[in-house]
Design a protein around this motif. Structure first.
Motif, PDB file in Angstrom:
ATOM      1  N   ARG A   1       0.609  -0.799   0.337  1.00 38.17           N
ATOM      2  CA  ARG A   1       0.021  -0.045  -0.196  1.00 38.17           C
ATOM      3  C   ARG A   1       1.297   1.065   0.254  1.00 38.17           C
ATOM      4  O   ARG A   1       0.520   2.527  -0.446  1.00 38.17           O
ATOM      5  N   LEU A   2       1.788   1.180   0.800  1.00 34.39           N
ATOM      6  CA  LEU A   2       2.513   2.864   1.018  1.00 34.39           C
ATOM      7  C   LEU A   2       3.434   2.470  -0.290  1.00 34.39           C
ATOM      8  O   LEU A   2       3.659   3.441  -1.318  1.00 34.39           O
ATOM      9  N   LEU A   3       3.647   1.816  -0.758  1.00 41.29           N
ATOM     10  CA  LEU A   3       4.589   1.634  -2.537  1.00 41.29           C
ATOM     11  C   LEU A   3       3.582   2.582  -3.521  1.00 41.29           C
ATOM     12  O   LEU A   3       3.946   2.270  -4.811  1.00 41.29           O
ATOM     13  N   ARG A   4       2.706   1.700  -3.746  1.00 44.71           N
ATOM     14  CA  ARG A   4       1.332   2.126  -4.504  1.00 44.71           C
ATOM     15  C   ARG A   4       1.633   3.585  -4.493  1.00 44.71           C
ATOM     16  O   ARG A   4       1.505   4.265  -5.425  1.00 44.71           O
ATOM     17  N   THR A   5       1.064   4.065  -3.198  1.00 47.92           N
ATOM     18  CA  THR A   5       0.564   4.842  -3.339  1.00 47.92           C
ATOM     19  C   THR A   5       1.639   5.953  -3.309  1.00 47.92           C
ATOM     20  O   THR A   5       1.816   7.382  -4.722  1.00 47.92           O
ATOM     21  N   LEU A   6       3.096   5.915  -2.684  1.00 51.77           N
ATOM     22  CA  LEU A   6       4.497   6.526  -3.731  1.00 51.77           C
ATOM     23  C   LEU A   6       4.433   6.574  -5.092  1.00 51.77           C
ATOM     24  O   LEU A   6       4.598   7.397  -5.462  1.00 51.77           O
ATOM     25  N   VAL A   7       4.096   4.984  -6.378  1.00 47.43           N
ATOM     26  CA  VAL A   7       4.230   5.369  -7.365  1.00 47.43           C
ATOM     27  C   VAL A   7       3.113   6.229  -7.773  1.00 47.43           C
ATOM     28  O   VAL A   7       3.842   6.593  -8.653  1.00 47.43           O
ATOM     29  N   SER A   8       2.218   5.776  -7.674  1.00 46.37           N
ATOM     30  CA  SER A   8       1.078   6.658  -7.795  1.00 46.37           C
ATOM     31  C   SER A   8       1.469   7.907  -7.924  1.00 46.37           C
ATOM     32  O   SER A   8       0.844   9.413  -8.843  1.00 46.37           O
ATOM     33  N   ARG A   9       1.604   8.277  -6.850  1.00 47.33           N
ATOM     34  CA  ARG A   9       1.896  10.557  -6.899  1.00 47.33           C
ATOM     35  C   ARG A   9       3.595  10.270  -7.616  1.00 47.33           C
ATOM     36  O   ARG A   9       3.761  11.663  -8.440  1.00 47.33           O
ATOM     37  N   LEU A  10       4.068  10.106  -7.697  1.00 43.60           N
ATOM     38  CA  LEU A  10       5.633  10.103  -8.847  1.00 43.60           C
ATOM     39  C   LEU A  10       5.136   9.838  -9.987  1.00 43.60           C
ATOM     40  O   LEU A  10       5.965  11.142 -10.721  1.00 43.60           O
ATOM     41  N   THR A  11       3.966   9.404 -10.362  1.00 44.49           N
ATOM     42  CA  THR A  11       3.587   9.167 -12.360  1.00 44.49           C
ATOM     43  C   THR A  11       2.546   9.865 -12.571  1.00 44.49           C
ATOM     44  O   THR A  11       1.591   9.284 -13.357  1.00 44.49           O
ATOM     45  N   GLY A  12       2.009  10.596 -11.390  1.00 41.97           N
ATOM     46  CA  GLY A  12       1.022  11.654 -11.134  1.00 41.97           C
ATOM     47  C   GLY A  12       1.099  12.637 -12.173  1.00 41.97           C
ATOM     48  O   GLY A  12       1.941  12.710 -12.782  1.00 41.97           O
ATOM     49  N   GLU A  13       0.050  13.590 -12.222  1.00 48.23           N
ATOM     50  CA  GLU A  13       0.005  14.639 -13.266  1.00 48.23           C
ATOM     51  C   GLU A  13       1.445  16.040 -13.011  1.00 48.23           C
ATOM     52  O   GLU A  13       1.313  16.495 -14.024  1.00 48.23           O
ATOM     53  N   SER A  14       1.434  15.782 -11.157  1.00 46.31           N
ATOM     54  CA  SER A  14       2.278  16.974 -10.941  1.00 46.31           C
ATOM     55  C   SER A  14       3.752  16.324 -11.642  1.00 46.31           C
ATOM     56  O   SER A  14       4.443  16.482 -11.413  1.00 46.31           O
ATOM     57  N   GLY A  15       4.116  14.752 -11.754  1.00 48.71           N
ATOM     58  CA  GLY A  15       5.610  13.968 -12.544  1.00 48.71           C
ATOM     59  C   GLY A  15       6.600  14.455 -11.067  1.00 48.71           C
ATOM     60  O   GLY A  15       7.069  14.166 -11.645  1.00 48.71           O
ATOM     61  N   GLY A  16       6.145  14.827  -9.591  1.00 50.32           N
ATOM     62  CA  GLY A  16       7.313  14.905  -8.485  1.00 50.32           C
ATOM     63  C   GLY A  16       7.956  15.897  -9.053  1.00 50.32           C
ATOM     64  O   GLY A  16       8.831  16.322  -7.772  1.00 50.32           O
ATOM     65  N   SER A  17       7.062  16.873  -9.599  1.00 52.16           N
ATOM     66  CA  SER A  17       7.700  18.027  -9.409  1.00 52.16           C
ATOM     67  C   SER A  17       7.687  19.112  -8.015  1.00 52.16           C
ATOM     68  O   SER A  17       8.927  20.156  -7.919  1.00 52.16           O
ATOM     69  N   ASN A  18       6.387  18.991  -7.657  1.00 50.49           N
ATOM     70  CA  ASN A  18       5.996  19.162  -6.436  1.00 50.49           C
ATOM     71  C   ASN A  18       5.641  18.705  -5.795  1.00 50.49           C
ATOM     72  O   ASN A  18       3.886  19.034  -5.141  1.00 50.49           O
ATOM     73  N   VAL A  19       5.961  17.568  -5.141  1.00 49.52           N
ATOM     74  CA  VAL A  19       5.274  16.392  -4.601  1.00 49.52           C
ATOM     75  C   VAL A  19       5.139  16.403  -3.124  1.00 49.52           C
ATOM     76  O   VAL A  19       6.482  15.626  -2.728  1.00 49.52           O
ATOM     77  N   PRO A  20       5.479  17.626  -2.305  1.00 50.21           N
ATOM     78  CA  PRO A  20       5.870  17.203  -0.561  1.00 50.21           C
ATOM     79  C   PRO A  20       5.128  15.603  -0.250  1.00 50.21           C
ATOM     80  O   PRO A  20       6.263  15.784   0.884  1.00 50.21           O
ATOM     81  N   GLU A  21       4.151  14.876  -0.596  1.00 48.45           N
ATOM     82  CA  GLU A  21       3.868  13.897  -0.227  1.00 48.45           C
ATOM     83  C   GLU A  21       4.669  12.513  -0.234  1.00 48.45           C
ATOM     84  O   GLU A  21       5.179  12.091   0.495  1.00 48.45           O
TER      85      GLU A  21
END
Length: 892
Positions: A543-563
């Motif tokens: 669950r932790l890895l899924r949330t992290l991967v989804s944030r890294l590959t989301g619309e923000s692309g990891g450019s401004n993702v404090p989570e």
């Protein structure tokens, strides 16, 4: 439509495959009497193959292999020093034996088993064979398997030393079955024969019924009845346990399979003890007497006190318990003597002298080289013989001189001439052949058949079938049938209708209703505990890895993702990544992070990676698979196999990773549902759930404490990510809609006793479990584990609603974090206390500590997570926490 005898095969799709089958000269073929001409008893099956066609036949083979993989049917080759589990390769074409051949075979094997039982009884008793000069004394007193400690032991019930016997058979070119070896110590392969039947009968159900194939159930019924009658006090329901060598042994799969099928408790030597000359089973509720041991150990391993001092698998004092007639063992200790190859040279004359008749099933002709005439014959005919050690389990050289190089041949013959009494020469039997389907073609492979007999009041009952192994080379299965490269079912046909028989006992005397009590070995409880821990650890990590991967590959692309920073902190505290990566500037180092995540998921060499955790789950579950439901075991094994196929390296497609994590979480959730809804509330389930609850509380505590990092605690994205990892997002939105704040998030994952994912819910459930564990109910004070769990619950219950609403205040935040810190130290101590109290004898002292990567402060990111290189699978997850050396008196 069935062909008449001697008819040449029709042409067609299936026949195209069969026409290419090579009928070898010089060997008996089980299906063909001549090229293109079937034997009568195989025609009905070949007609079925014709109707199926090659496409359907190949589909059936794939389905059979898939079933075997789902059931985790594996074996370990005896020649594999690394003892790797190999898949059981099943061939869909069975060996078929007609009724008349089987009647002669079973009758001859029953005679042989009866004779061998007489021999072992005499060798450990009167020794008439020696006084009557039917057997040379050297084969007894010079035999490394002979033990004087077993001489004159009390006779087993019904004077049967050999309760279970197996004969390794080969059919010579004339079509006659011959015995090439006797298996009398702890015959293996019964479970594989049963699994072959289950799979094989499902491929051709109609042909199986129409051909009147005899069932295997009567054999297992007879075996169970025999073991029940062996109890000295003749109780209606004696306690029978299956004594296994443990998971390091090649036959462990079979031990677990048989224990489940027969309904016996699977134990290892450490689960048993001898008290007052009585074998006792060590359970959580105390010591329970054992009436019968169905052993799978070698003779000399059974008792380190009197048989083999360096054995660690047996039961100390077992021989003394046998002398006192307090326990029965099947097969009787000492039966390994009958596996001595040299004894086969004297069986014909023993049969003539003691039975007044010849052996109905001949042995492969054998010459013991300790006899001068036999030695001369072996020397003269060495090129036609197999020269092998005279005693079983010997490290002396062996082989066929005709197939050796000159140097190998000279070395073997030199060893023979130096100590001839240690060797035998044995006739080489040119084994029969049968069709084997490989890919899309038929091939002709050699066969070996191991069939089994169980003692009864009327003699011996043969299993109508057995373990069939096949190999392209005959010498592969000459040493042992278990060394073959493929497996077949064995169909023994019947003259008449075959009754439907079940292993369930018929209605008899009324059964006393009961609920399972504390009859659970500590070793099993320990493994169930870690099944729960590893299953929950894998789900939390996924669950932790899924949330992290989804944030890294989301619309923000990891450019401004404090989570991402908080999620990386959580991964670092779990030991899945190096802590130094957690405070990197993600806008500059995002590619490095993306390269770091695949090993954290798929690299088994990393001890805390997701794949390593799943491997540990599969391993520990395999140790108690007889305690798990078939669906639970299949789910665990499927998860393991799917991740085993994935390798690190190359370009990682995170969209594919996300899908795999989604499937994994679904499978692990299904496993959790099976344990909650399909598992009886016994102590085994209770320890499994205790492990799960402790792990979930520890993992959720990591999430809660990382919410209190000042720079992230008011970020909506961070709060939402943590709630998502805690699987509580739907609950939060239902209560608070889209407004997300720190106080309700802390309450939901920490102190909300209605949320099954919250820490307080886990602690309250643990308190209920601990109260139900076996203990001295008359003790006036609470146990250590009861005091620890009460303290842990109080740490959260003392957190007030006002404190949660003022969590942004630095002093209040520090106070909450201090409480959570104390709770984080209490949970490993609780785990250790339970281990010390209930699971102590099952593990070594160095394994009694829990793993808990220490809390990382915001300025402490250069400390590497704990490593576990060079330690066992179980020890990887029990690395000692330096903060847990002592139990603080204030904690309890």
């Amino acid at each position: 439509m069935t062909q008449a005898p001697g008819t040449v095969l029709r042409t067609g799709l299936a026949d195209g495959l069969i026409e290419s089958y090579p009928v070898a000269d010089g060997s008996y073929d089980e299906y063909f009497s001549a090229p293109g001409t079937l034997r009568p008893h195989t025609m009905q099956l070949v007609d079925a193959l014709h109707e199926m066609g090659p496409v359907e036949l190949l589909r059936c083979r794939q389905q059979a292999q898939r079933t075997i993989h789902e059931n985790s049917v594996t074996y370990t080759s005896h020649g594999d020093t690394e003892r790797r589990n190999r898949p059981w390769e099943f061939d869909v074409i069975p060996l078929i034996i007609p009724p008349d051949q089987w009647q002669k075979l079973s009758r001859g094997l029953s005679q042989r088993a009866y004779l061998l039982n007489m021999i072992v009884r005499d060798l450990y008793g009167e020794q008439r064979l020696l006084s009557e000069r039917l057997l040379p004394p050297q084969l007894l007193f010079g035999n490394p398997l002979y033990s004087r400690a077993l001489h004159d032991l009390p006779a087993p019930v019904q004077h049967q030393w050999l309760q279970l016997y197996a004969a390794e058979l080969a059919r010579n070119p004339q079509g006659q079955w011959m015995v090439v070896a006797d298996r009398t110590e702890a015959p293996s392969g019964v479970a594989y024969a049963l699994e072959n039947r289950i799979v094989g009968s499902s491929i051709y159900p109609k042909v199986f019924r129409d051909q009147r194939v005899q069932r295997l159930a009567p054999f297992f019924i007879a075996l169970r009845e025999l073991l029940q009658k062996m109890a000295y006090d003749h109780r209606d329901n004696p306690r029978i346990v299956l004594l296994s060598q443990g998971p390091s042994n090649p036959n462990f799969f079979e031990d677990a399979y048989l224990a489940r099928y027969l309904g016996y408790t699977l134990v290892e030597g450490e689960d048993l003890a001898v008290r007052d000359q009585q074998v006792m089973l060590k359970t959580l509720g105390g010591l329970l007497p054992v009436d019968v041991l169905f052993r799978r150990l070698d003779d000399l391993d059974c008792d380190p006190l009197e048989l083999k001092s360096d054995s660690f698998r047996g039961v100390t004092g077992l021989v003394q318990a046998l002398r006192a007639r307090q326990c029965a063992v099947a097969n009787a200790l000492g039966s390994s003597l009958l596996e001595t190859p040299a004894i086969m040279a004297y069986l014909p004359q023993i049969a003539r002298s003691w039975l007044g008749t010849e052996l109905e099933i001949e042995s492969a002709r054998t010459w013991w080289c300790g006899d001068p005439k036999s030695l001369a014959y072996v020397r003269e005919h060495a090129h036609k013989l197999w020269i092998r050690p005279a005693f079983a389990h010997s490290n002396l050289p062996s082989g066929r001189p005709a197939e050796m190089s000159q140097a190998q041949r000279d070395s073997l013959l030199a060893a023979l001439n130096h100590r001839p009494h240690l060797f035998v020469g044995q006739e080489i039997v040119h084994r029969s052949k049968a069709p084997v389907l490989l890919n899309d073609s038929w091939q002709s492979w050699h066969l070996g058949l191991r069939t089994y007999l169980v003692a009864s009041n009327a003699g011996y009952i043969a299993m109508p079938g057995g373990l069939v192994r096949c190999s392209p080379q005959s010498h592969t299965i000459d040493h042992s049938v278990s060394l073959g490269e493929g497996a077949k079912d064995c169909w023994v046909l019947s003259d008449g209708p075959v009754p439907q028989i079940t292993l369930l006992s018929p209605p008899g005397a009324a059964i006393t209703l009961r609920r399972s009590g504390a009859e659970l070995p500590s070793r099993v409880a320990d493994n169930m505990f870690w099944v729960g821990r590893f299953a929950e650890r894998a789900e939390s990590s996924a669950r932790l890895l899924r949330t992290l991967v989804s944030r890294l590959t989301g619309e923000s692309g990891g450019s401004n993702v404090p989570e991402v920073a908080v999620l990386m902190r959580c991964l670092a505290e779990g030991g899945q990544i190096e802590p130094s990566f957690a405070l990197q500037d993600f806008r500059k180092h995002l590619p490095a992070i993306e390269n770091l995540l695949p090993p954290a998921i798929f690299d088994e060499r990393e001890p805390f990676s997701l794949k390593a955790t799943l491997s540990q789950l599969n391993h520990v579950a395999s140790l108690v698979r007889e305690r798990l439901s078939l669906d639970s075991w299949r789910t665990i094994n499927r998860i393991y196999r799917e991740f085993q196929r994935r390798r690190t390296g190359g370009v990682t497609d995170f969209a594919d990773v996300l899908q795999q994590l989604n499937r994994l979480i679904g499978d692990l959730s299904a496993l959790s549902g099976l344990s909650m809804e399909s598992t009886t509330r016994t102590l085994g389930w209770r320890f499994l759930d205790i492990g799960r609850r402790i792990e979930r509380a520890m993992q959720t505590m990591v999430l809660g404490r990382n919410l209190l990092v000042p720079e992230y605690m008011n970020s909506s994205a961070v709060l939402e990510s943590i709630v998502e990892v805690a699987d509580s997002l739907i609950t939060y939105r239902t209560r608070y809609l889209t407004r997300i704040q720190l106080p309700p998030v802390l309450d939901l994952i920490l102190t909300d006793d209605t949320n099954p994912r919250s820490v307080i819910f886990q602690l309250q459930t643990l308190s209920q479990h601990i109260d139900q564990l076996p203990r001295d109910r008359s003790a006036p004070l609470r146990t250590t584990e009861q005091r620890l769990i009460l303290n842990a619950i109080s740490q959260l219950q003392l957190v007030s609603a006002e404190e949660l609403t003022r969590a942004n205040d630095p002093r209040v935040r520090d106070r909450i974090d201090a409480r959570l810190g104390r709770l984080s130290r209490l949970l490993p101590k609780l785990s250790n206390a339970i281990t010390h109290q209930y699971l102590l004898h099952a593990v070594s002292a160095q394994q009694l500590t829990d793993v808990r990567p220490r809390k990382l402060k915001s300025n402490e990111w250069n400390v590497s997570p704990p490593k576990a290189n060079g330690v066992s699978t179980r020890e990887k997850s029990r690395l000692k926490d330096p903060n847990d050396d002592q139990t603080d008196p204030n904690d309890v």
